[in-house]
Scaffold this active site. Structure first.
Site, mmCIF file in Angstrom:
data_model
loop_
_atom_site.group_PDB
_atom_site.id
_atom_site.type_symbol
_atom_site.label_atom_id
_atom_site.label_comp_id
_atom_site.label_asym_id
_atom_site.label_seq_id
_atom_site.Cartn_x
_atom_site.Cartn_y
_atom_site.Cartn_z
ATOM 1 N N ALA A 13 0.828 -1.221 0.000
ATOM 2 C CA ALA A 13 0.000 0.000 0.000
ATOM 3 C C ALA A 13 0.857 1.265 0.000
ATOM 4 O O ALA A 13 0.326 2.373 0.050
ATOM 5 C CB ALA A 13 -0.925 0.010 1.218
ATOM 6 N N GLN A 15 4.148 3.864 -1.463
ATOM 7 C CA GLN A 15 4.410 4.585 -2.728
ATOM 8 C C GLN A 15 4.905 3.663 -3.827
ATOM 9 O O GLN A 15 4.428 3.712 -4.953
ATOM 10 C CB GLN A 15 5.554 5.560 -2.508
ATOM 11 C CG GLN A 15 5.365 6.807 -1.775
ATOM 12 C CD GLN A 15 6.504 7.713 -2.248
ATOM 13 O OE1 GLN A 15 6.301 8.488 -3.176
ATOM 14 N NE2 GLN A 15 7.669 7.604 -1.645
ATOM 15 N N ARG A 98 21.399 5.182 12.859
ATOM 16 C CA ARG A 98 21.384 4.091 11.881
ATOM 17 C C ARG A 98 21.147 2.735 12.563
ATOM 18 O O ARG A 98 20.444 1.864 12.054
ATOM 19 C CB ARG A 98 22.691 4.064 11.100
ATOM 20 C CG ARG A 98 22.569 3.218 9.849
ATOM 21 C CD ARG A 98 23.755 3.362 8.953
ATOM 22 N NE ARG A 98 24.960 2.934 9.652
ATOM 23 C CZ ARG A 98 26.059 2.517 9.036
ATOM 24 N NH1 ARG A 98 26.104 2.503 7.738
ATOM 25 N NH2 ARG A 98 27.114 2.153 9.708
ATOM 26 N N ASP A 159 20.310 2.698 -9.127
ATOM 27 C CA ASP A 159 21.589 3.416 -9.251
ATOM 28 C C ASP A 159 22.161 3.234 -10.657
ATOM 29 O O ASP A 159 22.684 4.175 -11.254
ATOM 30 C CB ASP A 159 22.574 2.891 -8.197
ATOM 31 C CG ASP A 159 21.974 2.930 -6.801
ATOM 32 O OD1 ASP A 159 21.582 4.019 -6.367
ATOM 33 O OD2 ASP A 159 21.866 1.877 -6.152
ATOM 34 N N HIS A 187 23.765 -0.188 -1.615
ATOM 35 C CA HIS A 187 22.810 0.810 -2.112
ATOM 36 C C HIS A 187 22.747 1.933 -1.081
ATOM 37 O O HIS A 187 21.917 1.927 -0.172
ATOM 38 C CB HIS A 187 21.425 0.204 -2.339
ATOM 39 C CG HIS A 187 20.388 1.263 -2.597
ATOM 40 N ND1 HIS A 187 20.388 2.020 -3.745
ATOM 41 C CD2 HIS A 187 19.377 1.732 -1.847
ATOM 42 C CE1 HIS A 187 19.399 2.894 -3.681
ATOM 43 N NE2 HIS A 187 18.776 2.749 -2.533
#
Ligand code: NAX
Length: 329
Positions: A13, A15, A98, A159, A187
């Site tokens: 659901a 983006q 992080r 990328d 990434h």
């Protein structure tokens, strides 16, 4: 007609989900003769929104869309899947370290790895898109030891596509003429788009683009910072281009790379190019649609080596962090 291929998408659901599902159902992934079953996985609070997406999928009347399942149950969602595209994860919020992000998302990928092992088809292949995708993929793989290591992928094709587009624009050449573009590593902003080995119309990029200062400077930073630039401009992270890259990745792994060319995807490192084994590391890959291999013998000069080591160091740090958190053994 072939029997349907079953594809699970998590975060359906969100983006990226909203961009990818309609393309999968329309045949962009496996071609115009291949029906698909969609298994859409979301967290409980997002199920009403997912219900709306399902209504829209119904309203497209896609001839290739054989069935849709929408669920918050991982066991139901991964039942019999041939491809699992793991998009759903929690975005980094202000003030979050992080390690916090790795901890929150790491737990998601433990459960998903285990559920894939319990429920997926014997030929399952998994593409992780949700960030930090290399390390999330490592966690899922570590929690599904019966699924062979060569079935796990993390996405760096966005990328690659970004880099190809920048090179084509600089050279004034069509983007389809840019080939052999390897993305090395994570990434993240440390990934290395290897322009030294890329070609434009069969010529080395370093011949086609005489501005080597740009290649070593502006080109690298544009590609590495592209995600941030899109967030700044749109107020939202890249979604349609990310969905497109996921389609490109799965389609290439399913149908093969063109002769003489390669693509980029993070796979479980096997020692090639001296990269630490077992890191999920992006390499140049070639495939016939069934088996894939890391392309060997791609020249790595001193400039490239330094960049590749930096992105490897970042992945080793992430691996150490999730080990310390007990998310992998
Ligand atoms: P959204 O926030 O729009 O959607 C994420 C969806 O995941 C939400 O609907 C949420 O309910 C769902 N979700 C959260 N936890 C879940 C769980 N445990 N199980 C199932 N679903 C869950 O994000 P979106 O823009 O779609 O991006 C998704 C992920 O892709 C993010 O982690 C993002 O960082 C990553 N990206 C990765 C890219 C890549 O190249 N590898 C590029 C684009 C994107 O940034």
């Amino acid at each position: 007609m072939n029997p349907p291929i079953t594809v699970a998408v998590t975060g359906a659901a969100g983006q990226i989900g909203y961009s990818i599902l309609f393309r999968i159902a329309s045949g962009a992934l496996f071609g115009p003769d291949q029906p698909v079953n969609l298994r859409l996985i979301e967290i409980e609070p997002a199920l009403p929104a997912l219900g709306g997406v399902v209504m829209e999928l119904d309203d497209c009347a896609f001839p290739l869309l054989n069935s849709i399942t929408a669920t918050s149950s991982l066991d139901e969602g991964f039942k019999g899947v041939n491809w699992a595209i793991l998009v759903g994860s929690v975005p980094r919020k202000a003030g979050m370290e992080r390690a916090d992000l790795l901890n929150i998302n790491g737990k998601i990928f433990i459960g998903q790895g285990q559920a894939i092992q319990r429920n997926a088809a014997a030929d399952v292949r998994v593409l992780v898109v949700g960030n930090p995708c290399n390390t999330n993929c490592l966690i899922a793989m570590n929690n599904a030891k019966d699924v062979p290591a060569d079935r796990w992928f993390a996405m760096t094709r966005l990328d690659e596509n970004r880099a190809k587009s920048q090179l084509a624009q600089k050279a004034g050449a069509p983007v389809s003429s840019v080939t052999n573009l390897a993305i090395w590593g994570n990434h993240s902003s440390t990934m290395y788009p290897d322009f030294f080995n890329a070609k434009i119309g069969g010529r080395p990029v370093t011949d086609a683009i005489p501005d080597h200062d740009w290649l070593k400077g502006g080109f690298l930073t544009t590609v590495q910072q592209r995600g941030a630039a899109i967030i700044k401009a749109r107020g939202l992270s890249s979604a349609a281009s990310a969905a497109n890259a996921a389609i490109d990745t799965v389609r290439t792994l399913h149908s093969g790379t063109p002769a003489g060319d390669f693509t980029s995807v993070a796979v479980c490192a096997d020692g090639s190019y001296g990269i630490d084994k077992d890191l999920m590391f992006s390499f140049p890959i070639k495939t016939d649609g069934k088996k894939w291999e890391v392309v060997q013998g791609v020249p790595v000069n001193e400039f490239s080596q330094e960049k590749i080591k930096a992105t490897e160091a970042e992945l080793k740090d992430e691996q150490a962090a999730v080990k310390a958190l007990g998310l992998i053994s």
